[in-house]
Design a protein around this motif. Structure first.
Motif, PDB file in Angstrom:
ATOM      1  N   GLU A   1       0.814  -1.214   0.000  1.00  0.00           N
ATOM      2  CA  GLU A   1       0.000   0.000   0.000  1.00  0.00           C
ATOM      3  C   GLU A   1       0.853   1.273   0.000  1.00  0.00           C
ATOM      4  OE1 GLU A   1      -3.250   0.356  -0.285  1.00  0.00           O
ATOM      5  OE2 GLU A   1      -3.650  -1.794  -0.385  1.00  0.00           O
ATOM      6  N   GLU A   2       2.114   1.161   0.421  1.00  0.00           N
ATOM      7  CA  GLU A   2       3.025   2.296   0.441  1.00  0.00           C
ATOM      8  C   GLU A   2       4.409   1.806   0.029  1.00  0.00           C
ATOM      9  OE1 GLU A   2       2.967   4.120   4.324  1.00  0.00           O
ATOM     10  OE2 GLU A   2       0.787   3.979   4.478  1.00  0.00           O
ATOM     11  N   ILE A   3       5.187   2.707  -0.564  1.00  0.00           N
ATOM     12  CA  ILE A   3       6.551   2.395  -0.996  1.00  0.00           C
ATOM     13  C   ILE A   3       7.517   3.366  -0.333  1.00  0.00           C
ATOM     14  CG2 ILE A   3       8.141   2.300  -2.955  1.00  0.00           C
ATOM     15  CD1 ILE A   3       6.078   0.061  -3.032  1.00  0.00           C
ATOM     16  N   ASP A   4       8.573   2.827   0.279  1.00  0.00           N
ATOM     17  CA  ASP A   4       9.661   3.630   0.848  1.00  0.00           C
ATOM     18  C   ASP A   4      10.900   3.404  -0.021  1.00  0.00           C
ATOM     19  OD1 ASP A   4       7.727   3.856   2.829  1.00  0.00           O
ATOM     20  OD2 ASP A   4       9.133   3.573   4.489  1.00  0.00           O
ATOM     21  N   MET A   5      11.245   4.385  -0.854  1.00  0.00           N
ATOM     22  CA  MET A   5      12.388   4.226  -1.765  1.00  0.00           C
ATOM     23  C   MET A   5      13.609   4.972  -1.233  1.00  0.00           C
ATOM     24  SD  MET A   5      12.004   6.897  -4.988  1.00  0.00           S
ATOM     25  CE  MET A   5      13.752   6.753  -5.382  1.00  0.00           C
ATOM     26  N   VAL A   6      14.786   4.418  -1.497  1.00  0.00           N
ATOM     27  CA  VAL A   6      16.036   5.093  -1.137  1.00  0.00           C
ATOM     28  C   VAL A   6      16.477   5.936  -2.327  1.00  0.00           C
ATOM     29  CG1 VAL A   6      18.357   4.818  -0.211  1.00  0.00           C
ATOM     30  CG2 VAL A   6      16.635   3.058   0.227  1.00  0.00           C
ATOM     31  N   LEU A   7      16.682   7.236  -2.080  1.00  0.00           N
ATOM     32  CA  LEU A   7      17.196   8.070  -3.173  1.00  0.00           C
ATOM     33  C   LEU A   7      18.646   7.703  -3.462  1.00  0.00           C
ATOM     34  CD1 LEU A   7      19.207  10.264  -1.715  1.00  0.00           C
ATOM     35  CD2 LEU A   7      17.167  11.643  -1.498  1.00  0.00           C
ATOM     36  N   ASN A   8      19.165   8.215  -4.569  1.00  0.00           N
ATOM     37  CA  ASN A   8      20.545   7.917  -4.942  1.00  0.00           C
ATOM     38  C   ASN A   8      21.482   8.820  -4.137  1.00  0.00           C
ATOM     39  OD1 ASN A   8      23.126   7.868  -6.378  1.00  0.00           O
ATOM     40  ND2 ASN A   8      22.014   6.665  -7.905  1.00  0.00           N
ATOM     41  N   VAL A   9      21.999   8.264  -3.042  1.00  0.00           N
ATOM     42  CA  VAL A   9      22.778   9.048  -2.076  1.00  0.00           C
ATOM     43  C   VAL A   9      24.041   9.617  -2.716  1.00  0.00           C
ATOM     44  CG1 VAL A   9      23.856   9.025   0.207  1.00  0.00           C
ATOM     45  CG2 VAL A   9      21.892   7.548  -0.241  1.00  0.00           C
ATOM     46  N   GLY A  10      24.715   8.823  -3.514  1.00  0.00           N
ATOM     47  CA  GLY A  10      25.952   9.283  -4.144  1.00  0.00           C
ATOM     48  C   GLY A  10      25.720  10.461  -5.076  1.00  0.00           C
ATOM     49  N   GLU A  11      24.635  10.389  -5.867  1.00  0.00           N
ATOM     50  CA  GLU A  11      24.322  11.500  -6.768  1.00  0.00           C
ATOM     51  C   GLU A  11      23.912  12.750  -5.988  1.00  0.00           C
ATOM     52  OE1 GLU A  11      25.224  11.624  -9.664  1.00  0.00           O
ATOM     53  OE2 GLU A  11      24.560   9.971 -10.955  1.00  0.00           O
ATOM     54  N   LEU A  12      23.247  12.567  -4.849  1.00  0.00           N
ATOM     55  CA  LEU A  12      22.894  13.707  -4.004  1.00  0.00           C
ATOM     56  C   LEU A  12      24.144  14.386  -3.458  1.00  0.00           C
ATOM     57  CD1 LEU A  12      20.755  15.403  -2.423  1.00  0.00           C
ATOM     58  CD2 LEU A  12      20.971  13.695  -0.599  1.00  0.00           C
ATOM     59  N   ILE A  13      25.043  13.584  -2.890  1.00  0.00           N
ATOM     60  CA  ILE A  13      26.279  14.138  -2.329  1.00  0.00           C
ATOM     61  C   ILE A  13      27.128  14.779  -3.425  1.00  0.00           C
ATOM     62  CG2 ILE A  13      28.458  13.520  -1.191  1.00  0.00           C
ATOM     63  CD1 ILE A  13      26.855  11.365   0.351  1.00  0.00           C
ATOM     64  N   GLY A  14      27.089  14.195  -4.627  1.00  0.00           N
ATOM     65  CA  GLY A  14      27.839  14.743  -5.750  1.00  0.00           C
ATOM     66  C   GLY A  14      27.233  16.002  -6.338  1.00  0.00           C
ATOM     67  N   GLY A  15      26.046  16.373  -5.852  1.00  0.00           N
ATOM     68  CA  GLY A  15      25.413  17.608  -6.312  1.00  0.00           C
ATOM     69  C   GLY A  15      24.575  17.476  -7.569  1.00  0.00           C
TER      70      GLY A  15
ATOM     71  N   LYS B   1      -0.794   3.987  -9.413  1.00  0.00           N
ATOM     72  CA  LYS B   1      -1.445   2.867  -8.729  1.00  0.00           C
ATOM     73  C   LYS B   1      -2.225   3.357  -7.492  1.00  0.00           C
ATOM     74  CE  LYS B   1       0.458  -0.725 -11.024  1.00  0.00           C
ATOM     75  NZ  LYS B   1      -0.294  -1.891 -11.586  1.00  0.00           N
ATOM     76  N   HIS B   2      -2.289   4.678  -7.319  1.00  0.00           N
ATOM     77  CA  HIS B   2      -3.030   5.300  -6.205  1.00  0.00           C
ATOM     78  C   HIS B   2      -2.463   4.911  -4.840  1.00  0.00           C
ATOM     79  CE1 HIS B   2      -5.823   6.430  -9.343  1.00  0.00           C
ATOM     80  NE2 HIS B   2      -5.973   5.152  -9.658  1.00  0.00           N
ATOM     81  N   LYS B   3      -1.135   4.813  -4.781  1.00  0.00           N
ATOM     82  CA  LYS B   3      -0.454   4.498  -3.525  1.00  0.00           C
ATOM     83  C   LYS B   3       0.459   5.662  -3.132  1.00  0.00           C
ATOM     84  CE  LYS B   3      -2.414   0.477  -3.773  1.00  0.00           C
ATOM     85  NZ  LYS B   3      -3.675   0.257  -3.000  1.00  0.00           N
ATOM     86  N   MET B   4       1.147   5.524  -1.997  1.00  0.00           N
ATOM     87  CA  MET B   4       1.923   6.615  -1.419  1.00  0.00           C
ATOM     88  C   MET B   4       3.419   6.308  -1.464  1.00  0.00           C
ATOM     89  SD  MET B   4       1.197   8.522   2.194  1.00  0.00           S
ATOM     90  CE  MET B   4       1.839   7.264   3.304  1.00  0.00           C
ATOM     91  N   LEU B   5       4.222   7.364  -1.680  1.00  0.00           N
ATOM     92  CA  LEU B   5       5.681   7.210  -1.770  1.00  0.00           C
ATOM     93  C   LEU B   5       6.388   8.005  -0.679  1.00  0.00           C
ATOM     94  CD1 LEU B   5       8.197   6.168  -3.320  1.00  0.00           C
ATOM     95  CD2 LEU B   5       8.161   8.353  -4.558  1.00  0.00           C
ATOM     96  N   LYS B   6       7.273   7.315   0.038  1.00  0.00           N
ATOM     97  CA  LYS B   6       8.191   7.965   0.967  1.00  0.00           C
ATOM     98  C   LYS B   6       9.609   7.855   0.397  1.00  0.00           C
ATOM     99  CE  LYS B   6       5.565   6.040   4.864  1.00  0.00           C
ATOM    100  NZ  LYS B   6       5.430   4.623   4.434  1.00  0.00           N
ATOM    101  N   VAL B   7      10.430   8.886   0.628  1.00  0.00           N
ATOM    102  CA  VAL B   7      11.801   8.905   0.098  1.00  0.00           C
ATOM    103  C   VAL B   7      12.781   8.875   1.260  1.00  0.00           C
ATOM    104  CG1 VAL B   7      13.474  10.155  -1.300  1.00  0.00           C
ATOM    105  CG2 VAL B   7      11.043  10.224  -1.908  1.00  0.00           C
ATOM    106  N   ILE B   8      13.645   7.849   1.273  1.00  0.00           N
ATOM    107  CA  ILE B   8      14.641   7.666   2.332  1.00  0.00           C
ATOM    108  C   ILE B   8      15.927   8.382   1.938  1.00  0.00           C
ATOM    109  CG2 ILE B   8      15.888   5.996   3.741  1.00  0.00           C
ATOM    110  CD1 ILE B   8      13.840   3.870   2.845  1.00  0.00           C
ATOM    111  N   PHE B   9      16.443   9.212   2.852  1.00  0.00           N
ATOM    112  CA  PHE B   9      17.629  10.019   2.559  1.00  0.00           C
ATOM    113  C   PHE B   9      18.950   9.376   2.982  1.00  0.00           C
ATOM    114  CE2 PHE B   9      15.339  14.403   3.024  1.00  0.00           C
ATOM    115  CZ  PHE B   9      14.491  14.061   1.987  1.00  0.00           C
ATOM    116  N   GLU B  10      18.964   8.618   4.056  1.00  0.00           N
ATOM    117  CA  GLU B  10      20.171   8.174   4.764  1.00  0.00           C
ATOM    118  C   GLU B  10      20.921   9.394   5.309  1.00  0.00           C
ATOM    119  OE1 GLU B  10      20.544   5.615   6.491  1.00  0.00           O
ATOM    120  OE2 GLU B  10      20.958   4.162   4.915  1.00  0.00           O
ATOM    121  N   THR B  11      20.261  10.068   6.246  1.00  0.00           N
ATOM    122  CA  THR B  11      20.742  11.348   6.770  1.00  0.00           C
ATOM    123  C   THR B  11      22.096  11.254   7.467  1.00  0.00           C
ATOM    124  OG1 THR B  11      19.326  10.956   8.699  1.00  0.00           O
ATOM    125  CG2 THR B  11      18.485  12.433   7.006  1.00  0.00           C
TER     126      THR B  11
END
Length: 223
Positions: A95-109, A128-138
């Motif tokens: 019913e929900e998806i928690d995806m990890v963003l691309n940490v290396g590309e984030l740090i690389g700007g 699909k009418h579901k919800m997305l959460k984005v994991i940062f690895e803070t």
């Protein structure tokens, strides 16, 4: 700001994604996780996608959602793989998806890539009418990078931003949760995940701005 002193145990339970993402999780332990979630009426059960069909069956007559993770735990799979993972998991009952963003590309700007990666998954999930959460690895990021990740998630159409996988050097911190909430305002949810082991810690995260908590210590927190 949430007045946590007024939160009942039943209300607190609905903040919790009862989590079992251990690689050694067996069918028996997933069944136990689902039984605990049903007993305490948590918001969800968060498990690896292999177990989603089982969890969806066990939770079908309850208000507990089966949810799963995508691009987990590193975030470094390509976008097409993340989209396929998300669609397959939803078709299996997530019913929900928690995806990890691309940490290396984030740090690389490379914020254009980060945003496009999230947006592709968001569009697939929302179709699909579901919800997305984005994991940062803070734990791997500085404040500026966390703010950038929040802006990218919002621009990409995500529903939530989330602190951590629980598989890196540190989980959620009050500072990072407060920073994320300040950045997204009331436009997105904020999920604090990793290292929350007590009711006091859970309430502190909510006070800091979390609207969902990813925890494996659910029974301890709610008992």
């Amino acid at each position: 700001m949430t007045m946590t002193k007024e939160i009942t145990t039943a209300q607190l339970a609905k903040y919790l994604d009862h989590t079992n993402l251990k690689p050694e999780a067996t069918e028996a332990s997933i069944r136990q996780t689902c039984e605990e979630a049903i007993k305490y009426n948590t918001a969800s059960v968060c498990i690896n996608s292999h177990w989603i069909p089982l969890a969806a069956e066990l939770l079908k007559d309850t208000t507990v959602n089966p949810i799963t993770v995508v691009g987990f735990p590193l975030g470094a799979t390509n976008t097409e793989t993340k989209v396929y993972e998300a669609i397959t998991a939803i078709d299996d009952g997530a019913e929900e998806i928690d995806m990890v963003l691309n940490v290396g590309e984030l740090i690389g700007g490379n914020l254009d890539y980060v945003t496009a990666d999230i947006q592709a998954v968001a569009e697939a999930v929302h179709a699909k009418h579901k919800m997305l959460k984005v994991i940062f690895e803070t734990s791997l990021l500085n404040d500026e990078q966390i703010v950038n990740a929040c802006h990218a998630s919002e621009a990409a159409g995500a529903d939530y931003v989330k602190t951590s996988t629980g598989f890196s050097t540190e989980g959620a911190t009050l500072h990072n949760v407060a920073l994320m909430r300040k950045t997204v305002g009331n436009k997105l949810g904020v999920k604090a995940s990793g290292g929350i082991h007590s009711r006091q810690e859970a309430l502190a995260m909510i006070e800091a701005g979390a609207s969902r908590l990813g925890v494996s210590a659910t029974v301890k927190i709610l008992s």
